[in-house]
Design a protein around this motif. Structure first.
Motif, PDB file in Angstrom:
ATOM      1  N   ARG A   1      40.360  54.283  56.971  1.00 24.38           N
ATOM      2  CA  ARG A   1      40.631  55.331  57.955  1.00 24.38           C
ATOM      3  C   ARG A   1      40.019  56.637  57.477  1.00 24.38           C
ATOM      4  N   GLY A   2      39.041  57.114  58.219  1.00 25.07           N
ATOM      5  CA  GLY A   2      38.424  58.405  57.950  1.00 25.07           C
ATOM      6  C   GLY A   2      37.563  58.464  56.705  1.00 25.07           C
ATOM      7  N   ASP A   3      37.184  57.324  56.137  1.00 29.26           N
ATOM      8  CA  ASP A   3      36.364  57.305  54.927  1.00 29.26           C
ATOM      9  C   ASP A   3      34.877  57.347  55.265  1.00 29.26           C
ATOM     10  N   VAL A   4      34.054  57.532  54.238  1.00 28.13           N
ATOM     11  CA  VAL A   4      32.606  57.525  54.418  1.00 28.13           C
ATOM     12  C   VAL A   4      32.094  56.096  54.329  1.00 28.13           C
ATOM     13  N   LEU A   5      30.957  55.853  54.929  1.00 30.90           N
ATOM     14  CA  LEU A   5      30.332  54.534  54.916  1.00 30.90           C
ATOM     15  C   LEU A   5      29.778  54.252  53.525  1.00 30.90           C
ATOM     16  N   PRO A   6      30.205  53.154  52.884  1.00 31.90           N
ATOM     17  CA  PRO A   6      29.670  52.819  51.556  1.00 31.90           C
ATOM     18  C   PRO A   6      28.249  52.268  51.666  1.00 31.90           C
ATOM     19  N   GLU A   7      27.599  52.098  50.519  1.00 29.58           N
ATOM     20  CA  GLU A   7      26.229  51.575  50.500  1.00 29.58           C
ATOM     21  C   GLU A   7      26.179  50.074  50.716  1.00 29.58           C
ATOM     22  N   ARG A   8      27.263  49.388  50.410  1.00 29.15           N
ATOM     23  CA  ARG A   8      27.324  47.939  50.595  1.00 29.15           C
ATOM     24  C   ARG A   8      28.595  47.589  51.364  1.00 29.15           C
ATOM     25  N   VAL A   9      28.504  46.515  52.144  1.00 28.63           N
ATOM     26  CA  VAL A   9      29.619  46.062  52.962  1.00 28.63           C
ATOM     27  C   VAL A   9      29.885  44.600  52.641  1.00 28.63           C
ATOM     28  N   GLN A  10      31.150  44.227  52.492  1.00 29.03           N
ATOM     29  CA  GLN A  10      31.487  42.827  52.196  1.00 29.03           C
ATOM     30  C   GLN A  10      31.092  41.929  53.358  1.00 29.03           C
ATOM     31  N   ALA A  11      31.060  40.644  53.122  1.00 33.07           N
ATOM     32  CA  ALA A  11      30.577  39.678  54.113  1.00 33.07           C
ATOM     33  C   ALA A  11      31.376  39.689  55.413  1.00 33.07           C
ATOM     34  N   ASP A  12      32.684  39.953  55.350  1.00 32.65           N
ATOM     35  CA  ASP A  12      33.511  39.959  56.562  1.00 32.65           C
ATOM     36  C   ASP A  12      33.341  41.231  57.385  1.00 32.65           C
ATOM     37  N   GLY A  13      32.667  42.225  56.838  1.00 30.28           N
ATOM     38  CA  GLY A  13      32.422  43.457  57.567  1.00 30.28           C
ATOM     39  C   GLY A  13      33.352  44.581  57.149  1.00 30.28           C
ATOM     40  N   LEU A  14      33.144  45.722  57.787  1.00 30.52           N
ATOM     41  CA  LEU A  14      33.889  46.937  57.485  1.00 30.52           C
ATOM     42  C   LEU A  14      34.256  47.622  58.792  1.00 30.52           C
ATOM     43  N   LEU A  15      35.484  48.114  58.858  1.00 35.05           N
ATOM     44  CA  LEU A  15      35.945  48.905  59.999  1.00 35.05           C
ATOM     45  C   LEU A  15      36.414  50.258  59.471  1.00 35.05           C
ATOM     46  N   ILE A  16      35.958  51.319  60.099  1.00 36.51           N
ATOM     47  CA  ILE A  16      36.422  52.657  59.739  1.00 36.51           C
ATOM     48  C   ILE A  16      37.001  53.288  61.004  1.00 36.51           C
ATOM     49  N   LEU A  17      38.306  53.544  60.975  1.00 38.89           N
ATOM     50  CA  LEU A  17      38.970  54.174  62.106  1.00 38.89           C
ATOM     51  C   LEU A  17      38.822  55.680  61.995  1.00 38.89           C
ATOM     52  N   ARG A  18      38.295  56.289  63.034  1.00 37.82           N
ATOM     53  CA  ARG A  18      38.179  57.752  63.126  1.00 37.82           C
ATOM     54  C   ARG A  18      39.220  58.229  64.135  1.00 37.82           C
ATOM     55  N   ASP A  19      39.883  59.344  63.816  1.00 37.89           N
ATOM     56  CA  ASP A  19      40.955  59.846  64.675  1.00 37.89           C
ATOM     57  C   ASP A  19      40.486  60.163  66.084  1.00 37.89           C
ATOM     58  N   GLY A  20      39.257  60.596  66.239  1.00 40.16           N
ATOM     59  CA  GLY A  20      38.713  60.842  67.563  1.00 40.16           C
ATOM     60  C   GLY A  20      39.239  62.108  68.207  1.00 40.16           C
ATOM     61  N   GLU A  21      39.263  62.094  69.525  1.00 42.83           N
ATOM     62  CA  GLU A  21      39.543  63.285  70.329  1.00 42.83           C
ATOM     63  C   GLU A  21      40.663  62.998  71.321  1.00 42.83           C
ATOM     64  N   PRO A  22      41.754  63.767  71.255  1.00 42.72           N
ATOM     65  CA  PRO A  22      42.830  63.526  72.211  1.00 42.72           C
ATOM     66  C   PRO A  22      42.478  63.954  73.635  1.00 42.72           C
ATOM     67  N   GLY A  23      41.532  64.856  73.794  1.00 40.53           N
ATOM     68  CA  GLY A  23      41.163  65.316  75.124  1.00 40.53           C
ATOM     69  C   GLY A  23      42.188  66.262  75.718  1.00 40.53           C
ATOM     70  N   GLU A  24      41.924  66.648  76.929  1.00 46.07           N
ATOM     71  CA  GLU A  24      42.814  67.555  77.656  1.00 46.07           C
ATOM     72  C   GLU A  24      43.880  66.725  78.363  1.00 46.07           C
ATOM     73  N   PRO A  25      45.158  66.971  78.090  1.00 50.31           N
ATOM     74  CA  PRO A  25      46.190  66.138  78.704  1.00 50.31           C
ATOM     75  C   PRO A  25      46.467  66.525  80.148  1.00 50.31           C
ATOM     76  N   GLU A  26      46.927  65.546  80.905  1.00 51.38           N
ATOM     77  CA  GLU A  26      47.538  65.845  82.198  1.00 51.38           C
ATOM     78  C   GLU A  26      48.980  66.214  81.886  1.00 51.38           C
ATOM     79  N   MET A  27      49.571  67.063  82.713  1.00 54.23           N
ATOM     80  CA  MET A  27      50.935  67.499  82.432  1.00 54.23           C
ATOM     81  C   MET A  27      51.832  67.253  83.629  1.00 54.23           C
ATOM     82  N   THR A  28      53.073  66.956  83.332  1.00 49.84           N
ATOM     83  CA  THR A  28      54.114  66.915  84.349  1.00 49.84           C
ATOM     84  C   THR A  28      55.210  67.878  83.900  1.00 49.84           C
TER      85      THR A  28
END
Length: 139
Positions: A25-52
């Motif tokens: 989560r939120g890490d930098v991409l390493p130079e090598r990736v294991q055979a099963d792959g790598l996933l890096i979760l980025r927090d992203g953007e919540p955007g503008e909410p709709e309100m009630t």
């Protein structure tokens, strides 16, 4: 106490951690990736909410991002398997244990990334839209 946003992102990371690929989560991409792959979760953007009003609620369509990366000679097959496993993990429980209203991944747009002195990466950013409601944009 963690915010609604953090609780949902942590639940998504936990879901990704159950897959064979390494999930960060939120890490930098390493130079090598294991055979099963790598996933890096980025927090992203919540955007503008709709309100009630009455009671006040903020309805978000938060766009988190999963960087999916594979490396090696069978990159195409490994990448396809990795993306399918993300889809299966999300489809198993779209509410992430009741923490959000809905979680939906969008299609990846894969690219090949050359790595000096090693096999190139096949990677993509997979947007995941998290629908949730909170009483406070900071809470």
């Amino acid at each position: 106490m963690p915010t609604t946003r953090e609780t949902i992102l942590s639940a998504l990371h936990t879901r990704l951690s159950a897959l064979p690929a390494t999930a960060l989560r939120g890490d930098v991409l390493p130079e090598r990736v294991q055979a099963d792959g790598l996933l890096i979760l980025r927090d992203g953007e919540p955007g503008e909410p709709e309100m009630t009003l009455s009671p006040l609620r903020h309805h978000y369509q938060h766009r988190a991002e999963i960087e999916a990366v594979v490396q090696g000679t069978e990159r195409d097959t490994a990448f396809d398997t990795l993306c399918a496993s993300i889809g299966t993990a999300l489809a198993a429980d779209r509410t992430l244990g009741g923490l959000c209203d809905w979680a939906e991944a969008e299609a990846p747009r894969p690219v090949d990334l050359p790595v000096e002195g090693a096999a190139s990466f096949k990677a993509a950013v997979i947007p995941v839209v998290l629908h949730y409601t909170t009483t406070d944009p900071l809470g």
